[in-house]
Design a protein around this motif. Sequence first.
Motif, PDB file in Angstrom:
ATOM      1  N   LEU A   3      30.518  66.457  48.528  1.00  0.00           N
ATOM      2  CA  LEU A   3      31.618  65.183  48.192  1.00  0.00           C
ATOM      3  C   LEU A   3      31.595  64.167  48.818  1.00  0.00           C
ATOM      4  CD1 LEU A   3      33.406  68.226  50.757  1.00  0.00           C
ATOM      5  CD2 LEU A   3      33.775  67.321  48.300  1.00  0.00           C
ATOM      6  N   TYR A   4      30.859  63.399  49.607  1.00  0.00           N
ATOM      7  CA  TYR A   4      30.044  62.086  50.234  1.00  0.00           C
ATOM      8  C   TYR A   4      30.028  61.433  48.668  1.00  0.00           C
ATOM      9  CZ  TYR A   4      28.410  58.472  51.881  1.00  0.00           C
ATOM     10  OH  TYR A   4      27.489  56.471  51.966  1.00  0.00           O
ATOM     11  N   ALA A   5      29.296  62.259  47.780  1.00  0.00           N
ATOM     12  CA  ALA A   5      28.963  61.061  46.587  1.00  0.00           C
ATOM     13  C   ALA A   5      30.256  60.577  45.701  1.00  0.00           C
ATOM     14  CB  ALA A   5      27.946  61.445  45.406  1.00  0.00           C
ATOM     15  N   LYS A   6      31.364  61.812  45.465  1.00  0.00           N
ATOM     16  CA  LYS A   6      31.976  61.910  44.981  1.00  0.00           C
ATOM     17  C   LYS A   6      33.550  60.849  45.453  1.00  0.00           C
ATOM     18  CE  LYS A   6      35.801  63.942  43.422  1.00  0.00           C
ATOM     19  NZ  LYS A   6      36.195  65.285  43.630  1.00  0.00           N
ATOM     20  N   GLU A   7      33.524  60.653  46.699  1.00  0.00           N
ATOM     21  CA  GLU A   7      34.265  59.674  47.653  1.00  0.00           C
ATOM     22  C   GLU A   7      33.656  58.326  47.769  1.00  0.00           C
ATOM     23  OE1 GLU A   7      36.883  59.960  49.085  1.00  0.00           O
ATOM     24  OE2 GLU A   7      37.237  62.037  48.811  1.00  0.00           O
ATOM     25  N   GLN A   8      31.710  58.222  46.972  1.00  0.00           N
ATOM     26  CA  GLN A   8      31.822  56.743  47.040  1.00  0.00           C
ATOM     27  C   GLN A   8      32.192  56.312  45.997  1.00  0.00           C
ATOM     28  OE1 GLN A   8      31.040  56.192  50.388  1.00  0.00           O
ATOM     29  NE2 GLN A   8      29.853  54.566  49.978  1.00  0.00           N
ATOM     30  N   GLU A   9      32.186  57.231  44.616  1.00  0.00           N
ATOM     31  CA  GLU A   9      32.435  56.784  43.025  1.00  0.00           C
ATOM     32  C   GLU A   9      33.465  56.113  43.757  1.00  0.00           C
ATOM     33  OE1 GLU A   9      33.033  59.484  38.844  1.00  0.00           O
ATOM     34  OE2 GLU A   9      30.551  60.233  40.156  1.00  0.00           O
ATOM     35  N   GLU A  10      34.707  56.910  44.048  1.00  0.00           N
ATOM     36  CA  GLU A  10      36.042  57.171  44.236  1.00  0.00           C
ATOM     37  C   GLU A  10      36.109  55.620  44.929  1.00  0.00           C
ATOM     38  OE1 GLU A  10      38.293  60.418  46.108  1.00  0.00           O
ATOM     39  OE2 GLU A  10      37.501  62.049  44.232  1.00  0.00           O
TER      40      GLU A  10
ATOM     41  N   LYS B 214      34.128  53.179  44.614  1.00  0.00           N
ATOM     42  CA  LYS B 214      33.562  52.200  43.832  1.00  0.00           C
ATOM     43  C   LYS B 214      35.023  51.662  42.918  1.00  0.00           C
ATOM     44  CE  LYS B 214      30.692  49.680  41.208  1.00  0.00           C
ATOM     45  NZ  LYS B 214      31.221  47.872  41.586  1.00  0.00           N
ATOM     46  N   GLU B 215      35.003  52.696  41.792  1.00  0.00           N
ATOM     47  CA  GLU B 215      36.215  53.227  40.891  1.00  0.00           C
ATOM     48  C   GLU B 215      37.392  52.116  41.643  1.00  0.00           C
ATOM     49  OE1 GLU B 215      36.846  56.780  39.695  1.00  0.00           O
ATOM     50  OE2 GLU B 215      35.138  57.239  38.630  1.00  0.00           O
ATOM     51  N   ILE B 216      38.023  52.458  42.722  1.00  0.00           N
ATOM     52  CA  ILE B 216      39.462  51.409  42.899  1.00  0.00           C
ATOM     53  C   ILE B 216      39.137  50.125  43.602  1.00  0.00           C
ATOM     54  CG2 ILE B 216      40.464  50.984  45.778  1.00  0.00           C
ATOM     55  CD1 ILE B 216      40.178  54.655  45.513  1.00  0.00           C
ATOM     56  N   GLU B 217      37.675  50.223  44.144  1.00  0.00           N
ATOM     57  CA  GLU B 217      37.133  48.472  44.602  1.00  0.00           C
ATOM     58  C   GLU B 217      36.772  48.212  43.105  1.00  0.00           C
ATOM     59  OE1 GLU B 217      33.752  49.077  46.792  1.00  0.00           O
ATOM     60  OE2 GLU B 217      34.186  49.274  47.797  1.00  0.00           O
ATOM     61  N   ASP B 218      36.672  48.771  41.708  1.00  0.00           N
ATOM     62  CA  ASP B 218      36.417  47.822  40.687  1.00  0.00           C
ATOM     63  C   ASP B 218      38.247  47.674  40.042  1.00  0.00           C
ATOM     64  OD1 ASP B 218      34.020  47.841  40.819  1.00  0.00           O
ATOM     65  OD2 ASP B 218      33.401  49.762  39.355  1.00  0.00           O
ATOM     66  N   LYS B 219      38.819  48.135  40.102  1.00  0.00           N
ATOM     67  CA  LYS B 219      40.452  48.521  40.086  1.00  0.00           C
ATOM     68  C   LYS B 219      41.275  47.638  40.305  1.00  0.00           C
ATOM     69  CE  LYS B 219      43.551  49.317  37.455  1.00  0.00           C
ATOM     70  NZ  LYS B 219      43.671  49.583  35.667  1.00  0.00           N
ATOM     71  N   VAL B 220      41.069  47.291  41.829  1.00  0.00           N
ATOM     72  CA  VAL B 220      40.965  45.693  43.129  1.00  0.00           C
ATOM     73  C   VAL B 220      40.875  45.129  42.110  1.00  0.00           C
ATOM     74  CG1 VAL B 220      41.108  45.022  44.921  1.00  0.00           C
ATOM     75  CG2 VAL B 220      41.848  47.618  44.351  1.00  0.00           C
ATOM     76  N   THR B 221      39.095  44.911  41.951  1.00  0.00           N
ATOM     77  CA  THR B 221      38.846  42.879  41.634  1.00  0.00           C
ATOM     78  C   THR B 221      39.733  42.902  40.358  1.00  0.00           C
ATOM     79  OG1 THR B 221      36.493  44.008  42.363  1.00  0.00           O
ATOM     80  CG2 THR B 221      37.024  42.203  40.780  1.00  0.00           C
ATOM     81  N   GLU B 222      39.528  43.616  39.480  1.00  0.00           N
ATOM     82  CA  GLU B 222      39.868  43.553  37.933  1.00  0.00           C
ATOM     83  C   GLU B 222      41.860  43.159  38.406  1.00  0.00           C
ATOM     84  OE1 GLU B 222      41.759  46.890  34.714  1.00  0.00           O
ATOM     85  OE2 GLU B 222      40.179  46.898  35.285  1.00  0.00           O
ATOM     86  N   LEU B 223      42.489  44.095  39.022  1.00  0.00           N
ATOM     87  CA  LEU B 223      43.994  43.487  39.593  1.00  0.00           C
ATOM     88  C   LEU B 223      43.517  42.198  39.884  1.00  0.00           C
ATOM     89  CD1 LEU B 223      45.505  46.530  40.090  1.00  0.00           C
ATOM     90  CD2 LEU B 223      45.473  45.601  38.274  1.00  0.00           C
ATOM     91  N   THR B 224      43.065  41.541  40.789  1.00  0.00           N
ATOM     92  CA  THR B 224      42.973  40.591  41.494  1.00  0.00           C
ATOM     93  C   THR B 224      42.976  39.221  40.160  1.00  0.00           C
ATOM     94  OG1 THR B 224      41.809  41.335  43.192  1.00  0.00           O
ATOM     95  CG2 THR B 224      42.256  38.719  43.412  1.00  0.00           C
ATOM     96  N   CYS B 225      41.687  39.589  39.385  1.00  0.00           N
ATOM     97  CA  CYS B 225      42.146  38.692  37.931  1.00  0.00           C
ATOM     98  C   CYS B 225      43.111  38.709  37.022  1.00  0.00           C
ATOM     99  CB  CYS B 225      40.636  39.398  37.635  1.00  0.00           C
ATOM    100  SG  CYS B 225      38.756  39.424  38.337  1.00  0.00           S
ATOM    101  N   GLU B 226      43.483  39.652  37.370  1.00  0.00           N
ATOM    102  CA  GLU B 226      44.700  39.410  36.501  1.00  0.00           C
ATOM    103  C   GLU B 226      45.110  38.869  36.677  1.00  0.00           C
ATOM    104  OE1 GLU B 226      46.416  43.314  34.679  1.00  0.00           O
ATOM    105  OE2 GLU B 226      44.028  43.812  34.224  1.00  0.00           O
ATOM    106  N   ILE B 227      46.247  38.616  38.229  1.00  0.00           N
ATOM    107  CA  ILE B 227      47.199  38.568  38.690  1.00  0.00           C
ATOM    108  C   ILE B 227      46.881  36.992  39.248  1.00  0.00           C
ATOM    109  CG2 ILE B 227      47.517  37.248  41.419  1.00  0.00           C
ATOM    110  CD1 ILE B 227      47.226  40.512  41.471  1.00  0.00           C
ATOM    111  N   GLU B 228      45.651  36.572  38.478  1.00  0.00           N
ATOM    112  CA  GLU B 228      45.251  34.704  38.687  1.00  0.00           C
ATOM    113  C   GLU B 228      45.552  33.796  37.399  1.00  0.00           C
ATOM    114  OE1 GLU B 228      44.659  31.272  40.139  1.00  0.00           O
ATOM    115  OE2 GLU B 228      44.840  33.129  42.071  1.00  0.00           O
ATOM    116  N   ILE B 229      44.908  34.728  36.701  1.00  0.00           N
ATOM    117  CA  ILE B 229      45.344  34.594  35.421  1.00  0.00           C
ATOM    118  C   ILE B 229      47.394  34.562  34.964  1.00  0.00           C
ATOM    119  CG2 ILE B 229      45.107  35.290  32.771  1.00  0.00           C
ATOM    120  CD1 ILE B 229      43.206  36.552  33.007  1.00  0.00           C
TER     121      ILE B 229
END
Length: 128
Positions: free
Chosen positions: A33-40, A42-57
Amino acid sequence: MEMKITNECYEYVKISLETYNCLNKQINTLSKLYAKEQEEKKEIEDKVTELTCEIEILRQEIMKSNINGYRLEAYTLEECLDFNGWNYAFTSNEEQKLLNLGFTHEELNQYIEDEWKKLNCVQEEENE
């Protein structure tokens, strides 16, 4: 369950095999469960980074579509940056619209300065 304590340290614990297996199964389940939570996470952090870049563009595109390029060509940088002056790179309506969208004067001025430098660098290279 039986424990022997020596010098305030646990020397050994005596538990049944059934209890041990149950605890071991719980540890494995919690680890998964902990490994799954960590993976989720990481995916959320990656999505936030991607959206932040899109917003700046998109912010850059919004400023680009509202700037008066001819003023950047015709006037000095100081004149283009004077938001109280007649030659400010954004018209008052465009400026107000951008401010209402959440842009700040600092962001607008930084964009004007960057664009003015790019444009005048190109013009200087063409003159050489």
